[in-house]
Design a protein around this motif. Structure first.
Motif, PDB file in Angstrom:
ATOM      1  N   LYS A 190       0.882  -1.385   0.008  1.00  0.00           N
ATOM      2  CA  LYS A 190      -0.016   0.033   0.185  1.00  0.00           C
ATOM      3  C   LYS A 190       0.852   1.252  -0.163  1.00  0.00           C
ATOM      4  O   LYS A 190       0.671   2.205  -0.718  1.00  0.00           O
ATOM      5  CB  LYS A 190      -0.880   0.068   1.240  1.00  0.00           C
ATOM      6  CG  LYS A 190      -2.229  -0.812   0.944  1.00  0.00           C
ATOM      7  CD  LYS A 190      -3.129  -0.744   2.132  1.00  0.00           C
ATOM      8  CE  LYS A 190      -4.328  -1.596   1.770  1.00  0.00           C
ATOM      9  NZ  LYS A 190      -5.338  -1.633   2.705  1.00  0.00           N
ATOM     10  N   LEU A 247       2.043   1.557  -3.381  1.00  0.00           N
ATOM     11  CA  LEU A 247       1.007   2.129  -4.216  1.00  0.00           C
ATOM     12  C   LEU A 247       0.893   3.724  -4.130  1.00  0.00           C
ATOM     13  O   LEU A 247       0.618   4.418  -5.138  1.00  0.00           O
ATOM     14  CB  LEU A 247      -0.192   1.279  -3.919  1.00  0.00           C
ATOM     15  CG  LEU A 247      -1.367   1.716  -4.734  1.00  0.00           C
ATOM     16  CD1 LEU A 247      -1.334   1.288  -6.332  1.00  0.00           C
ATOM     17  CD2 LEU A 247      -2.776   1.043  -4.349  1.00  0.00           C
ATOM     18  N   ARG A 248       0.744   4.091  -2.873  1.00  0.00           N
ATOM     19  CA  ARG A 248       0.542   5.519  -2.604  1.00  0.00           C
ATOM     20  C   ARG A 248       1.717   6.407  -3.256  1.00  0.00           C
ATOM     21  O   ARG A 248       1.522   7.522  -3.693  1.00  0.00           O
ATOM     22  CB  ARG A 248       0.521   5.744  -1.092  1.00  0.00           C
ATOM     23  CG  ARG A 248      -0.911   5.346  -0.613  1.00  0.00           C
ATOM     24  CD  ARG A 248      -1.118   5.818   0.933  1.00  0.00           C
ATOM     25  NE  ARG A 248      -2.154   5.006   1.629  1.00  0.00           N
ATOM     26  CZ  ARG A 248      -2.222   4.180   2.616  1.00  0.00           C
ATOM     27  NH1 ARG A 248      -1.058   3.741   3.176  1.00  0.00           N
ATOM     28  NH2 ARG A 248      -3.428   3.653   3.012  1.00  0.00           N
ATOM     29  N   LYS A 250       3.453   5.491  -5.725  1.00  0.00           N
ATOM     30  CA  LYS A 250       3.472   5.596  -7.336  1.00  0.00           C
ATOM     31  C   LYS A 250       2.348   6.614  -7.703  1.00  0.00           C
ATOM     32  O   LYS A 250       2.549   7.145  -8.633  1.00  0.00           O
ATOM     33  CB  LYS A 250       2.985   4.304  -7.639  1.00  0.00           C
ATOM     34  CG  LYS A 250       2.986   3.817  -9.274  1.00  0.00           C
ATOM     35  CD  LYS A 250       2.707   2.381  -9.496  1.00  0.00           C
ATOM     36  CE  LYS A 250       2.807   2.141 -10.720  1.00  0.00           C
ATOM     37  NZ  LYS A 250       2.146   0.748 -11.144  1.00  0.00           N
ATOM     38  N   ILE A 251       1.206   6.644  -6.988  1.00  0.00           N
ATOM     39  CA  ILE A 251       0.025   7.565  -7.354  1.00  0.00           C
ATOM     40  C   ILE A 251       0.500   8.938  -6.987  1.00  0.00           C
ATOM     41  O   ILE A 251       0.486   9.891  -7.792  1.00  0.00           O
ATOM     42  CB  ILE A 251      -1.079   7.507  -6.352  1.00  0.00           C
ATOM     43  CG1 ILE A 251      -1.733   5.886  -7.034  1.00  0.00           C
ATOM     44  CG2 ILE A 251      -2.107   8.402  -6.555  1.00  0.00           C
ATOM     45  CD1 ILE A 251      -2.756   5.235  -6.045  1.00  0.00           C
ATOM     46  N   HIS A 252       1.435   9.163  -5.944  1.00  0.00           N
ATOM     47  CA  HIS A 252       2.008  10.419  -5.659  1.00  0.00           C
ATOM     48  C   HIS A 252       2.825  10.849  -6.940  1.00  0.00           C
ATOM     49  O   HIS A 252       2.658  11.856  -7.508  1.00  0.00           O
ATOM     50  CB  HIS A 252       2.785  10.412  -4.682  1.00  0.00           C
ATOM     51  CG  HIS A 252       3.672  11.628  -4.115  1.00  0.00           C
ATOM     52  ND1 HIS A 252       2.917  12.815  -3.576  1.00  0.00           N
ATOM     53  CD2 HIS A 252       5.071  12.175  -4.394  1.00  0.00           C
ATOM     54  CE1 HIS A 252       3.914  13.589  -3.626  1.00  0.00           C
ATOM     55  NE2 HIS A 252       4.973  13.278  -3.931  1.00  0.00           N
TER      56      HIS A 252
END
Lengths: 159, 180
Positions: B164, B167-168, B170-172
């Motif tokens: 997670k 993932l965060r 990556k999204i950032h």
């Protein structure tokens, strides 16, 4: 309006999505693609003169990575999907919206109650973060689910 | 008996009693107190105990020598230690003794002797000396497997959390790059 569930027939589904996106052209959006790949969705938008510059895609159809800025999430991983959407909402500044193109597709990969819980958490979080949610679902699919989740939305429209 | 004879008798009696009185002035009562944790000990260890000294004689400060001996059933001294301390009326001294490695398991005698100018006093107690407990290799195996299971659990618990976070991040990056 914070959240809207649009139930429509399969033939009309893409037109409704296109129309909603046109109405949101000044906002930044998160597009959760559950029944078409990001590539084909972009092609459809391009054909309909809809710009995708302000869209962040979460592709739940294919895991094939074509672009760095597209997130691929397996549709049976609701927790990952939820985290992804929440993270996008958190990271994007300013006015934003979330589109889920075919909510009932999640039923193929997940239990009905899990999907209902996912939707509840999603609408709650979006509402708290001031994010507009527009979820679409074909009228012919997942009636049981729709009965369970329509209360989580501020408005439900059958078109 | 005339007066002189009577005086001589009194002096004689006093002279006869004097050594007894002098000895009584120097008498020391001795006691050994061993904590429960040292009553049974393992060979090769050091044991600690308390020596309580009580001077029953005059309130006069003087030096005494304390000697601690470990003895077997045949009264053979197996280990010894000593120290000199000053005592006035009473004293509590912590003593110690190294238990030799080569003793066999069993009961032994711990004897404390206090030497003072006019004599000595002794006190004794028993201690039990055990063999060194060798750790069974099987325990190491159990510890290894428990550690392995714990490690596995940590990985199972940590993996989704790490995913997670990744993932965060990556999204950032995705949002940051698009905003450029």
């Amino acid at each position: 309006m914070a959240s809207l569930l649009i139930i429509t027939n399969v033939e009309n589904l893409q037109n409704e999505i296109n129309q909603s996106l046109k109405n949101m052209k000044d906002k930044i959006g998160i597009y959760v693609s559950l029944n078409k790949t990001q590539k084909s969705v972009e092609q459809i938008f391009s054909d309909n003169n809809i710009t995708t510059d302000n869209l962040f895609f979460i592709d739940c159809v294919t895991s094939e990575k074509t672009r760095e800025d597209v997130l691929h999430v397996n549709p049976d991983k609701l927790d990952i999907l939820s985290t992804s959407i929440n993270s996008f909402i958190k990271e994007i500044e300013g006015s934003k919206f979330l589109i889920i193109d075919a909510l009932s597709t999640l039923l193929i990969f997940n239990r009905e109650n899990n999907v209902a819980q996912f939707v509840k958490e999603l609408t709650n979080y979006s509402s708290r973060q001031g994010t507009e949610v527009i979820a679409f679902s074909p009228a012919t699919q997942g009636e049981e689910l729709l009965n369970k989740i329509f209360n989580f939305f501020d408005k439900v429209e059958k078109r | 008996m005339n007066k002189n004879q009577y005086k001589a008798l009194i002096i004689l009696v006093i002279l006869m009693l004097f050594p007894i009185v002098a000895s009584a002035q120097q008498a020391i009562n001795l006691e050994i107190v061993i904590p429960d944790s040292y009553k049974k000990t393992v060979k090769g260890n050091k044991i600690y105990f308390t020596i309580n000294l009580l001077n029953l004689g005059a309130n006069q400060r003087f030096d005494v020598t304390l000697k601690y001996d470990l003895l077997n059933k045949n009264n053979e001294i197996l280990a010894t230690n000593s120290k000199t301390v000053a005592i006035e009326t009473q004293a509590s001294i912590v003593g110690n003794l190294d238990i030799p490695d080569k003793l066999s398991q069993g009961e032994y005698l711990l004897r404390a002797t206090v030497f003072y100018p006019e004599g000595e006093s002794k006190a004794e107690t028993t201690i039990y000396i055990k063999e060194k407990e060798d750790i069974n290799p099987f325990y190491y195996l159990i510890i290894f497997f428990v550690a392995l299971v714990l490690l596995g659990l940590i990985i199972i618990i940590a993996k989704p959390i790490v995913s997670k976070i990744e993932l965060r991040n990556k999204i950032h990056k995705i949002v940051k790059n698009k905003n450029k």
